[in-house]
Design a protein around this motif. Structure first.
Motif, PDB file in Angstrom:
ATOM      1  N   GLU A 131       0.826  -1.207   0.000  1.00  0.00           N
ATOM      2  CA  GLU A 131       0.000   0.000   0.000  1.00  0.00           C
ATOM      3  C   GLU A 131       0.864   1.262   0.000  1.00  0.00           C
ATOM      4  N   VAL A 132       1.944   1.236   0.775  1.00  0.00           N
ATOM      5  CA  VAL A 132       2.845   2.395   0.832  1.00  0.00           C
ATOM      6  C   VAL A 132       3.581   2.561  -0.491  1.00  0.00           C
ATOM      7  N   LYS A 133       4.032   1.457  -1.061  1.00  0.00           N
ATOM      8  CA  LYS A 133       4.745   1.524  -2.329  1.00  0.00           C
ATOM      9  C   LYS A 133       3.858   2.099  -3.432  1.00  0.00           C
ATOM     10  N   GLU A 134       2.583   1.730  -3.381  1.00  0.00           N
ATOM     11  CA  GLU A 134       1.642   2.258  -4.380  1.00  0.00           C
ATOM     12  C   GLU A 134       1.432   3.758  -4.191  1.00  0.00           C
ATOM     13  N   MET A 135       1.366   4.218  -2.948  1.00  0.00           N
ATOM     14  CA  MET A 135       1.174   5.643  -2.685  1.00  0.00           C
ATOM     15  C   MET A 135       2.422   6.463  -3.005  1.00  0.00           C
ATOM     16  N   LEU A 136       3.611   5.857  -2.804  1.00  0.00           N
ATOM     17  CA  LEU A 136       4.860   6.563  -3.109  1.00  0.00           C
ATOM     18  C   LEU A 136       5.124   6.641  -4.601  1.00  0.00           C
ATOM     19  N   SER A 137       4.722   5.609  -5.322  1.00  0.00           N
ATOM     20  CA  SER A 137       4.950   5.497  -6.768  1.00  0.00           C
ATOM     21  C   SER A 137       6.416   5.260  -7.116  1.00  0.00           C
ATOM     22  N   PHE A 138       7.227   4.913  -6.135  1.00  0.00           N
ATOM     23  CA  PHE A 138       8.610   4.527  -6.425  1.00  0.00           C
ATOM     24  C   PHE A 138       9.130   3.649  -5.289  1.00  0.00           C
ATOM     25  N   SER A 139      10.199   2.906  -5.595  1.00  0.00           N
ATOM     26  CA  SER A 139      10.783   2.004  -4.607  1.00  0.00           C
ATOM     27  C   SER A 139      12.072   2.598  -4.055  1.00  0.00           C
ATOM     28  N   CYS A 140      12.282   2.430  -2.750  1.00  0.00           N
ATOM     29  CA  CYS A 140      13.492   2.958  -2.096  1.00  0.00           C
ATOM     30  C   CYS A 140      14.595   1.917  -1.966  1.00  0.00           C
ATOM     31  N   VAL A 141      14.317   0.652  -2.289  1.00  0.00           N
ATOM     32  CA  VAL A 141      15.232  -0.453  -1.998  1.00  0.00           C
ATOM     33  C   VAL A 141      15.940  -0.919  -3.261  1.00  0.00           C
ATOM     34  N   ASP A 142      17.246  -1.105  -3.141  1.00  0.00           N
ATOM     35  CA  ASP A 142      18.045  -1.628  -4.243  1.00  0.00           C
ATOM     36  C   ASP A 142      18.978  -2.704  -3.707  1.00  0.00           C
ATOM     37  N   THR A 143      19.572  -3.467  -4.614  1.00  0.00           N
ATOM     38  CA  THR A 143      20.480  -4.541  -4.237  1.00  0.00           C
ATOM     39  C   THR A 143      21.791  -3.973  -3.693  1.00  0.00           C
ATOM     40  N   ILE A 144      22.316  -4.600  -2.636  1.00  0.00           N
ATOM     41  CA  ILE A 144      23.609  -4.207  -2.089  1.00  0.00           C
ATOM     42  C   ILE A 144      24.704  -4.500  -3.118  1.00  0.00           C
ATOM     43  N   LYS A 145      25.600  -3.558  -3.297  1.00  0.00           N
ATOM     44  CA  LYS A 145      26.701  -3.712  -4.248  1.00  0.00           C
ATOM     45  C   LYS A 145      27.808  -4.526  -3.597  1.00  0.00           C
ATOM     46  N   THR A 146      27.970  -5.765  -4.022  1.00  0.00           N
ATOM     47  CA  THR A 146      28.987  -6.651  -3.459  1.00  0.00           C
ATOM     48  C   THR A 146      30.129  -6.858  -4.454  1.00  0.00           C
ATOM     49  N   VAL A 147      31.219  -7.434  -3.960  1.00  0.00           N
ATOM     50  CA  VAL A 147      32.371  -7.717  -4.814  1.00  0.00           C
ATOM     51  C   VAL A 147      31.978  -8.672  -5.933  1.00  0.00           C
ATOM     52  N   TYR A 148      31.177  -9.678  -5.584  1.00  0.00           N
ATOM     53  CA  TYR A 148      30.797 -10.691  -6.573  1.00  0.00           C
ATOM     54  C   TYR A 148      29.959 -10.095  -7.698  1.00  0.00           C
ATOM     55  N   ASN A 149      28.867  -9.396  -7.355  1.00  0.00           N
ATOM     56  CA  ASN A 149      28.010  -8.900  -8.445  1.00  0.00           C
ATOM     57  C   ASN A 149      28.659  -7.760  -9.221  1.00  0.00           C
ATOM     58  N   THR A 150      29.628  -7.049  -8.605  1.00  0.00           N
ATOM     59  CA  THR A 150      30.361  -6.015  -9.337  1.00  0.00           C
ATOM     60  C   THR A 150      31.251  -6.638 -10.404  1.00  0.00           C
ATOM     61  N   LEU A 151      32.004  -7.669 -10.017  1.00  0.00           N
ATOM     62  CA  LEU A 151      32.878  -8.335 -10.986  1.00  0.00           C
ATOM     63  C   LEU A 151      32.078  -9.145 -11.998  1.00  0.00           C
ATOM     64  N   ALA A 152      30.983  -9.758 -11.551  1.00  0.00           N
ATOM     65  CA  ALA A 152      30.163 -10.551 -12.476  1.00  0.00           C
ATOM     66  C   ALA A 152      29.537  -9.683 -13.553  1.00  0.00           C
ATOM     67  N   ALA A 153      29.157  -8.450 -13.190  1.00  0.00           N
ATOM     68  CA  ALA A 153      28.537  -7.537 -14.159  1.00  0.00           C
ATOM     69  C   ALA A 153      29.528  -7.071 -15.218  1.00  0.00           C
ATOM     70  N   HIS A 154      30.828  -7.196 -14.927  1.00  0.00           N
ATOM     71  CA  HIS A 154      31.846  -6.730 -15.874  1.00  0.00           C
ATOM     72  C   HIS A 154      32.768  -7.866 -16.323  1.00  0.00           C
ATOM     73  N   ASP A 155      32.276  -9.098 -16.215  1.00  0.00           N
ATOM     74  CA  ASP A 155      33.013 -10.262 -16.699  1.00  0.00           C
ATOM     75  C   ASP A 155      34.412 -10.332 -16.075  1.00  0.00           C
ATOM     76  N   GLY A 156      34.454 -10.262 -14.743  1.00  0.00           N
ATOM     77  CA  GLY A 156      35.744 -10.251 -14.079  1.00  0.00           C
ATOM     78  C   GLY A 156      35.875 -11.261 -12.953  1.00  0.00           C
ATOM     79  N   LEU A 157      35.053 -12.298 -12.943  1.00  0.00           N
ATOM     80  CA  LEU A 157      35.080 -13.272 -11.845  1.00  0.00           C
ATOM     81  C   LEU A 157      36.361 -14.093 -11.808  1.00  0.00           C
ATOM     82  N   ARG A 158      37.116 -14.090 -12.905  1.00  0.00           N
ATOM     83  CA  ARG A 158      38.372 -14.858 -12.917  1.00  0.00           C
ATOM     84  C   ARG A 158      39.377 -14.293 -11.908  1.00  0.00           C
ATOM     85  N   VAL A 159      39.214 -13.029 -11.544  1.00  0.00           N
ATOM     86  CA  VAL A 159      40.097 -12.431 -10.534  1.00  0.00           C
ATOM     87  C   VAL A 159      40.012 -13.224  -9.232  1.00  0.00           C
TER      88      VAL A 159
END
Length: 640
Positions: free
Chosen positions: A302-330
């Motif tokens: 109900e609150v999300k509908e009234m706000l019309s936007f979301s305040c929550v995003d994924t935590i930026k971790t080492v894994y998803n940062t490297l995975a997003a840029h094809d760098g997991l071999r590090v």
């Protein structure tokens, strides 16, 4: 009319069809007494002990029938209306693959649940047999089943990686395997200089906010409207601070635009605060709670509908940062152990320390040049490597004091017999203790408690990520309840609970002998939600680090002639002083004390920490308190 016989309680008892009635011409058969007849003491009217024996026989027969039905249901012959068992999964938790079959229970269990249910009593003797691996069809079902995924900040676990408990850190220049790959899924990326500027603005806005004071109250006004108003007010304060700090950036963000169009900006700001707190538990002590509770409320549909936007995003971790840029071999390169090692000066010469620093810098440069490409810069790789190094520093500060206290316990006390004057035995009612243990039992109780704390802190970043998932899950509502310490948000924490039971099982296997309760309080009046759980265990190093520092400094402070004379005359020497401190701590910091009543204290998983805090609050009354002050102790609040 059916024949009736008056009962002693005044309630007519209907005689069974075809049976003679008392006083009739046939053989005398007594009707079955009711529960009220037995409680009122009128059994003699119905045949005395013979009637009770018959009643007991009937009850036993009914129970045996129920057991047969239960076995049939367990065997899979339950009626269509009953609860269907998920094939191939644990009957207890229903979300983990079953690995053993208990022949007495006729149930399939995962390893953790089996040991939890068969830890003591007659169940400890149950016979098991291993189960075959899941079939292809079952594996497909397992992929669809909810998992302990890590999707920090967002509800649910669909598409998120599974939780994997890794072992000890690989040695320098050894084969790292998947250790860093799995570990990095829970390691937040260190904040950049520009991000720290925004972090200061967020902390300033949260400091002046009265969010929880206006939301977590009993009121007849609409809570959703109050939440939306407070969130928009906080966003407005942030907008003003950003505009004041950087006019051009603020103008481009907020001119002719509303909150909905700046959704990504606010998500990024709030994520910075969460990421900074995970990496630095001692920071944001008064503002992080406001931030998490505000984000928790923003996830209400109900609150999300009234706000019309979301305040929550994924935590930026080492894994998803490297995975997003094809760098997991590090993370799979064996050189990463050198590039992320923590360099300590204790027991080393200056030349040796300088050599290790240069070796680490060369490893960082070599890895950043080797794996950098058009989408992955050398600076980004360095930032990820520094973040892993920060995690090692966290473990040294938080986890390693547990290892040192375990070493002190083993070095100074014998588990089988006590030394004169240094028995660890405690008795309920004496010295505030609520448990009764002999020396050997208390030794094992302390050892297992410290081992459990160590295991929790080893995977603390993972537990924090799961805690945020439970807190910010829109399908996991909370309720405001008076827990005895004011109004608190009581909310279940299924992912944290599951992980904690796995860690507890690992600790039990490690020590081999478990004393006391295995109850983990989560979502009740003791630990209302996952935030309270995380806050409790961030205090462990505040308790143990001053203890370790004091014990380590004893040999150093007695180099002063005056201090040495004081220690000798008062305590009988350094060794006796060390044993006095350790003996008192191991006895009374683990005696079940500290709660408001007997039922909330004791040997449960959280009660052990409560007892330790109670010992800390009484430290200034101990005879060795001046020694703590001589070693630089100023309090258990993170400063020493």
């Amino acid at each position: 009319m059916d024949p009736e016989t008056p009962s002693a309680s005044g309630i007519p008892i209907e005689a069974p069809a075809g049976s003679p009635i008392p006083g009739g011409n046939g053989s005398l058969t007594h009707p079955t007494p009711t529960l009220s007849d037995i409680l009122d003491g009128h059994v003699d009217t119905f045949g005395g002990n013979d009637a009770l024996s018959q009643l007991a026989a009937n009850y036993a027969e009914d129970m045996s029938c129920d057991e047969e039905e239960t076995v049939e249901e367990k065997a899979g012959n339950a009626p269509a209306g009953g609860k269907a068992k998920l094939q191939g999964f644990c009957v207890e938790c229903e979300d983990q693959p079953a690995v053993v079959f208990c022949e007495q229970c006729a149930d399939d269990y995962c390893e953790v649940c089996f040991h939890a249910q068969h830890r003591k009593g007659s169940r400890k003797k149950h016979v098991t047999k291993p189960l075959a691996p899941l079939s292809v069809a079952s594996k497909t079902t397992a992929e669809k089943a909810p998992s302990l995924g890590v999707q920090n900040g967002k509800a649910g676990g669909d598409g998120a990686p599974d939780v994997v408990f890794v072992g000890p850190q690989p040695a320098l220049k050894s084969n790292v395997g998947d250790w860093f790959l799995e570990r990095s899924k829970f390691i937040p990326v260190r904040l950049t200089l520009n991000e720290r500027k925004y972090l200061r603005l967020l902390e300033a806005a949260l400091t002046v906010s009265d969010y929880t004071d206006k939301i977590d109250i009993l009121s007849y006004t609409s809570k959703s409207k109050r939440i939306v108003a407070q969130i928009k007010e906080l966003c407005a304060i942030l907008s003003g601070l950003v505009l004041a700090a950087d006019y051009k950036a603020g103008q481009s963000l907020f001119q002719d635009r509303d909150f909905e169009h700046n959704e990504e900006f606010f998500q990024r700001i709030f994520e910075l605060g969460r990421r900074h707190k995970i990496m630095n538990p001692e920071k944001m002590r008064s503002t992080y709670g406001k931030l998490v509770y505000m984000l928790q409320d923003s996830q209400i549909p109900e609150v999300k509908e009234m706000l019309s936007f979301s305040c929550v995003d994924t935590i930026k971790t080492v894994y998803n940062t490297l995975a997003a840029h094809d760098g997991l071999r590090v993370l799979e390169d064996d050189l990463i152990t050198v590039a992320t090692q923590e360099i300590l000066s204790e027991g080393k010469s200056r030349h040796q320390v300088q050599g290790e620093i240069k070796q680490k810098e060369r490893a960082i440069e070599q890895l950043s040049r080797k794996y950098a490409h058009s989408e992955l810069s050398t600076e980004m790789i360095k930032q990820c490597l520094y973040s892993i190094g920060d995690n090692h520093a966290f473990l040294r500060t938080n986890r390693d004091p547990c290892d040192k206290m375990i070493a002190y316990l083993k070095r100074n006390f014998n588990p089988e017999k006590s030394e004169s004057g240094y028995s660890l035995a405690i008795q309920s009612g004496r010295g505030g203790a609520r448990l009764s243990h002999d020396h050997s039992k208390q030794y094992h109780y302390v050892h297992q408690s410290l081992t459990l704390w160590r295991e929790i802190l080893h995977d603390f970043f993972m537990l924090w990520g799961l805690a945020e998932q439970d807190l910010l899950n829109e399908n996991n509502p909370y309720r405001l309840r008076d827990t005895g310490q004011g109004l608190n948000r009581v909310q279940s924490a299924p992912k944290v609970s599951r992980a904690m039971h796995t860690i507890l099982h690992r600790a039990q296997q490690r020590v081999g002998y478990w004393v006391g309760s295995s109850v983990i309080h989560l979502g009740d009046h003791n630990v209302p939600n996952a935030l309270m759980f995380i806050d409790k265990y961030t205090q462990i190093y505040r308790i143990l680090l001053p203890m370790v520092n004091c014990i380590d400094q004893l040999d150093h402070i007695v180099r002063d002639a005056g201090v040495a004379r004081y220690v000798e005359t008062t305590f009988g020497g350094v060794e006796k002083l060390r044993k006095d401190i350790l003996c008192d701590f191991f006895r009374h910091a683990f005696d079940g004390s500290g709660a408001d009543n007997f039922f909330d204290a004791g040997s449960c998983i959280d009660g052990r920490l409560t007892s330790a805090w109670n010992w800390c609050s009484n430290l200034e009354k101990k005879p060795f308190f001046p020694v703590f002050l001589l070693t630089g102790f100023v309090g258990f609040d993170g400063q020493w």
